[in-house]
Design a protein around this motif. Structure first.
Motif, PDB file in Angstrom:
ATOM      1  N   SER A 128     -11.619  -1.432   2.599  1.00 40.27           N
ATOM      2  CA  SER A 128     -10.394  -1.477   1.788  1.00 40.27           C
ATOM      3  C   SER A 128     -10.714  -1.825   0.342  1.00 40.27           C
TER       4      SER A 128
ATOM      5  N   SER B 169       0.831  -1.200   0.000  1.00 40.96           N
ATOM      6  CA  SER B 169       0.000   0.000   0.000  1.00 40.96           C
ATOM      7  C   SER B 169       0.872   1.259   0.000  1.00 40.96           C
TER       8      SER B 169
ATOM      9  N   ASN C 146      -7.957   3.260   2.947  1.00 44.40           N
ATOM     10  CA  ASN C 146      -7.569   1.907   3.325  1.00 44.40           C
ATOM     11  C   ASN C 146      -6.785   1.921   4.636  1.00 44.40           C
TER      12      ASN C 146
END
Length: 841
Positions: free
Chosen positions: A799, A739, A769
């Protein structure tokens, strides 16, 4: 054989000594003897004993002035009446007459003398030594009496080797039922075993668990106290104070003063007095003298109905008297028989012949002097006891009736041995004035007790029958409405060391007695079982209990059920996301060759949409009771799917940066990247790494369904074990790194052409997220309840939704709502603007 011979030699010496010191100048009274075909002996306390110093063994002279015993006189006359009725009967022993030898047993020595006299052979006054005792034929076949346990034990022990029947009308001690010691003993008074059990039930009935216990010296009182103490203790009743009134006790002496002082100091309201009549009189005279009032006195049968006790001056002030009494029975015709005896001319006592030795204890000069006006009154207590003696005579007669074969109407007069008669007495079963007479294997009668209370409400003493006690087993039946308690508002007096605890509170003993305690509430997860009030017991694994509970309750089994409203919302949201993913995949397939789809990654979009769909599908594993497949797949599949999506997103952003920013500056790197399919290779390697982490997780730290009991005392949490494993943390950290990488690449491409610039949307989705998972872990650190799986699923759904919304929704908008922007010309114009802008800078 040697033992029997030694026993007989001892008896021979004993009887010789007794007769040597028992010769007096007066012949037996005619009222004490009656000739007959078969003789019975009767041992009755016509006079009371006296304490005196002796310098040689001698038999007490019973017939003394001022020692007459009215109670024993009525027993004496009851036996005489019974024998006379039997001899006059045409159905019972029709052609046989019974005779008797009656003895005044005012002391132990008089009792032993009478017993040995019974065992002597007809004619010579001795016991013959012989090997076969079963062939021994003394002048008497059976003995009625004596009155007390001590004397009955002595007589029974002497008669047992000869198996001569001894039927006592007053000895109630439980020890006399031991057949190994007293094989020939029977009785018509109930066994003290049942009296003790009745007393204990009486104490339990009114909740009296803290009592004082007083007995009289001798077997009756001491054995009764021992038995009562044992049974009461077994039933949770505590003895605050216990003492024995000695045989030599006198009113006002130091021993009785000390006993009264201890009774007064004891906090027990209830006092059980298990005593014979003479010592009970001394005890209660001392109670009145010490002014002990306000107590409840529980009486044994020996004195509860005795006028000897109720006649104590001032006894009506001592409090409430409850007791166990033998059921009242009446000897028909006894009063008239005694009146006729008083009127009869009995003549003067005759002198003893010089050639013989006369017993002093077969005479009663006071009895012979009675007139209709001076004869003793027959009262209730004496009548009941007289009935027992009367019943014993009839029991012997019925046994002899069967032994002699009198059922045919004629009895065969043959020699009868005592053991033969004993066998038949054990078998008797007949009605005597509507009462069934029979004996059990221990020689005890089938009888019952009355529960009575003294009543002083009128001018004279009387008593009220409150109920009865029957056996076996012993059962108590009391009408409590008949009781007039001496306290305020007719309330049952309390006699406890500590009051009962509230429900769910255990008793913590303070001191030596279990009845004295403090009350402590049971802790959470434990309960108080009524079978053990002194220890809280833990609940079962599937149960729980709050503090101070008396029972356990089933734990509530908790999991994310589909029927809950929160589950409906999450299911609807996840299903909607899955439908959007499927719809987007169809939309992109339909517009696969358009610039928007190609700029989004082309066919790589289907991998991204598929990974998001796989993650969305894994979320369904959070619903319902956890199973092994659901635990294995739900977190691992979500982690792997989200890894593929993040890998594609990262490589897509990185590829755009290379094309627009580094292709001219680093053509070699760009060429190698394109020729070796760098984008696909990165996605494969990244996904393979996460796959390896997940497989290791599933093998080493296998997520399994579990029942969690520790977090909530009243709940059983059904969950999977993945949240506590290192594999879950590694998989989550790996996705966190991806991420961050995707966020960095998207941020670096913030100045790319407008149609390729996804920095804002992707950055927003990745930030969302991060926030979702931060919120989940923060919640998990402070909340560990039944809705934690819902929060976990919500974080995963957020998410996936942020990834889908940040990357695919803008493109769907262009395809569906702005087709003019989905053209080659628009994209080329955007690239040209970017090129001019870069050239100018």
């Amino acid at each position: 054989m040697l033992l029997c011979t030694a026993c007989l030699v001892g008896l021979q010496l004993l009887i010789s000594c007794c007769w040597a010191f028992a010769c007096h100048s007066t012949e037996p009274s005619p009222d004490f003897t009656l000739p007959g075909d078969y003789l019975l002996a009767g041992l009755f306390p016509l006079h009371s004993g006296c304490l005196q110093v002796r310098h040689r063994p001698e038999v007490t002279l019973c017939d003394r002035t001022g020692s007459f015993n009215e109670h024993g006189y009525h027993l004496f006359q009851a036996m005489r009446l019974g024998v006379e009725e039997i001899n006059n009967s045409t159905t019972l022993l029709p052609n046989v007459t019974l005779g008797y030898q009656l003895y005044d047993v005012c002391s132990d020595s008089a009792n032993v003398y009478a017993t040995l006299s019974v065992l002597s052979l007809p004619g010579p006054r001795h016991i013959e030594l012989q090997g076969d005792l079963l062939r021994y034929s003394p002048k008497v076949l059976a003995v009625i009496g004596p009155d007390t346990t001590n004397r009955a034990a002595t007589t029974a022990a002497l008669l047992s080797p000869f198996l001569m029947p001894l039927i006592s009308y007053g000895a109630s001690s439980e020890t006399l039922s031991v057949k190994r010691q007293y094989p020939s003993f029977l009785r018509t008074i109930p066994n003290d075993k049942y009296q003790v059990e009745t007393m204990v039930l009486l104490l339990q009935r009114f909740g009296w668990t803290w009592i004082s216990l007083v007995g009289s010296s001798g077997d009756y009182g001491q054995l009764g106290v021992q038995a009562l103490e044992k049974q009461a203790t077994d039933q949770g009743i505590c003895i605050a104070f216990k003492d024995i009134v000695p045989f030599s006790a006198q009113v006002g002496d130091q021993r009785m003063q000390r006993l009264m002082r201890h009774l007064a100091q004891a906090t027990a309201t209830v006092v059980v007095v298990f005593s014979n009549r003479p010592l009970a009189r001394v005890f209660f005279e001392s109670v009145v003298l010490a002014n002990l009032t306000g107590k409840v006195w529980v009486a044994s049968e020996a004195w509860v109905l005795s006028r000897h006790i109720t006649g104590v001056p001032g006894i009506q002030r001592i409090g409430m008297v409850l007791g166990v009494a033998i059921q009242k029975r009446t000897v028909p015709g006894l009063k008239a028989f005694e009146e006729a005896y008083a009127r009869a001319d009995k003549g003067a006592p005759r002198p003893c012949h010089k050639s013989s030795c006369c017993s002093s204890n077969q005479v009663c000069r006071e009895c012979e002097a009675f007139t209709a006006h001076t004869m003793p009154k027959l009262k209730g207590f004496s009548m009941s006891s007289a009935y027992n003696a009367y019943q014993a005579v009839y029991a012997v007669a019925h046994g002899l009736h069967q032994l002699l074969g009198c059922a045919s109407g004629v009895c065969s007069r043959g020699r009868v041995y005592p053991w033969q008669l004993l066998e038949q007495i054990h078998k008797v079963n007949f009605l005597l004035h509507k009462d069934t007479v029979m004996f059990n294997d221990n020689g005890d009668p089938l009888s019952s007790y009355n529960i009575i209370a003294w009543d002083w409400s009128g001018p004279k003493w009387t008593f009220t029958v409150l109920g009865s006690s029957t056996w076996s087993p012993v059962q108590l039946d009391i009408n409590e409405t008949k009781i007039q308690w001496h306290g305020k508002d007719n309330q049952v007096p309390k006699s406890v060391c500590s009051s009962d605890c509230l429900e769910g509170h255990q008793r913590v003993v303070t001191g030596f007695h279990p009845c004295c305690f403090e009350c402590v509430p049971c802790g959470a997860g434990t309960f108080l079982n009524k079978s053990d009030l002194y220890r809280c017991q833990p609940c079962g694994k599937e149960e729980w209990a709050p503090e101070g509970s008396q029972t356990c309750f089933p734990r509530t089994v908790v999991f994310l059920a589909c029927q809950e409203h929160s589950s409906w919302v999450l299911l609807a949201a996840n299903t909607l996301l899955l439908l959007l993913l499927l719809g987007t995949a169809g939309l992109f397939a339909w517009h696969l060759d358009t610039p928007v789809v190609r700029s989004a990654g082309g066919r790589l979009c289907f991998l991204m949409l598929g990974s998001l769909a796989a993650g969305s599908g894994s979320l369904y594993g959070f619903f319902g009771e956890p199973t092994r497949p659901a635990c294995l797949l739900r977190q691992a599949l979500f982690a792997l799917g989200f890894t593929i999506f993040l890998s594609c997103l990262t490589v897509r952003s990185f590829q755009l940066i290379i094309i627009f920013k580094f292709s001219a500056k680093a053509p070699t790197f760009y060429r190698v990247w394109v020729q070796n399919h760098g984008a696909g290779l990165f996605v494969m390697i990244s996904s393979a790494a996460q796959l390896l982490i997940c497989l290791t997780w599933l093998v080493v730290w296998t997520p399994l369904p579990t029942r969690e009991y520790q977090r909530f005392p009243h709940l059983v949490m059904l969950e999977c074990t993945e949240a506590n494993s290192l594999g879950f943390i590694l998989a989550f950290l790996y996705n966190g790194l991806l991420s961050i990488s995707a966020f960095a690449c998207s941020y670096l491409g913030k100045d790319l052409p407008e149609n390729y610039n996804e920095a804002k949307c992707v950055t927003f989705s990745l930030l969302f997220n991060f926030m979702s998972w931060i919120a989940f872990f923060t919640t998990a650190s402070v909340y560990d309840g039944k809705y934690l799986p819902s929060v976990n699923m919500l974080a995963g759904l957020s998410s996936l939704s942020s990834g889908f919304g940040g990357y695919f929704l803008p493109k769907c908008y262009v395809i569906l709502c702005r087709p003019d922007l989905n053209s080659r010309e628009h994209f080329q114009a955007s690239i040209q603007d970017y090129t001019r802008h870069r050239g100018s800078t």
